[in-house]
Design a protein around this motif. Sequence first.
Motif, PDB file in Angstrom:
ATOM      1  N   ARG A 234      -8.399  -1.741  -1.801  1.00 16.20           N
ATOM      2  CA  ARG A 234      -7.307  -0.826  -2.171  1.00 16.20           C
ATOM      3  C   ARG A 234      -7.639  -0.091  -3.461  1.00 16.20           C
TER       4      ARG A 234
ATOM      5  N   PHE B  20       0.833  -1.197   0.000  1.00 19.60           N
ATOM      6  CA  PHE B  20       0.000   0.000   0.000  1.00 19.60           C
ATOM      7  C   PHE B  20       0.869   1.250   0.000  1.00 19.60           C
TER       8      PHE B  20
ATOM      9  N   THR C 245      -8.152  -0.245   5.177  1.00 22.55           N
ATOM     10  CA  THR C 245      -8.554  -1.419   4.409  1.00 22.55           C
ATOM     11  C   THR C 245      -8.849  -2.590   5.338  1.00 22.55           C
TER      12      THR C 245
END
Length: 340
Positions: free
Chosen positions: A225, A56, A65
Amino acid sequence: MEINLISDTVTKPSPGMLDAMMSADVGDDVFKADPTVNRLEEKVASLFNREAALYFPSGTMTNQTAIKLHTKPGDQLICDKYAHVYNYEGGGVSFNSGVSCKLIDGHRGMMTANQVEDAINPPDFYHSPLTSLVCAENTTNKGGGACWNFSELVRIKAVCQKYGLAYHLDGARIWNALIEKGETAKQYGELFDTISVCLSKGLGCPVGSVLVGDKELINNALRIRKILGGGMRQAGFMAAAGIYALDNQMDRLADDHKKAREIGALLESLPFIKKVEPLETNIIIFEINEDYLSVDDFILKLHKKDIYIIGMGNSKLRIVTHMDYTDQMHEIFLKTLRTL
């Protein structure tokens, strides 16, 4: 010489890290075709002995998330009142997931299993939010870099299993805890459903965090994401920094902890310091005795010496040691404090 101690996120890539970044083999990670990102994800998953991992752009997105993975709108998560997911993620818990937080009045950002159990809403009482997730943070940022007692984390896991709750670790500074406590990533991987780990705190990477868990959760995390806008293209240039850091810049965290302890010991001896919080890793939180000196004057005096720290409100200040804080800087800073 500028001495920046506002956070361990201010570091710049080391020469070896830059070399690794510039020579990275890259592809399009949105199509899962970046070999270096894939290698980083496999490395972190293996480190924690979990099935999968996902890269990420930020720790906040990683935590957000995870929260979305484990909850439904209207649910409630349990966390300490100092938790990063509650205090420093822009209200994302409510905005992104429609979830509220039950805040525990713990100790330096750490709660007990008994407190967690007492905070769970009765699942058949539909007037209150359904408790679905417990979040812990190690080390605790607002708690001054405190490290959890691992046995307490195990006891909280038992509570989660008893009530069918998910268990997430905000491990932004887990590397500091592992070095300080002599624990292993595998121990944590066996305990939590998901773990977020940061590469730009302590390890010196320019950007990036990783979420670890089982394959099904990480497959679902990939979709979240995307929704949050976290898909990156040739991200391997940054992922290479993470691989380099894990291979070369982990053990040196002990040096950050040593410097922090030396700063803390000196602060305790100064008449204008009211209190220094207990110190375990690389974060020093302390209070100014404003009968001697105001917080603003203290910060200004340091600024004039090209030294930068951060205020936390209520007369509290924070210093964070890191890999770019050299031995020479350390001596200058200690001398400055002695002569202030």
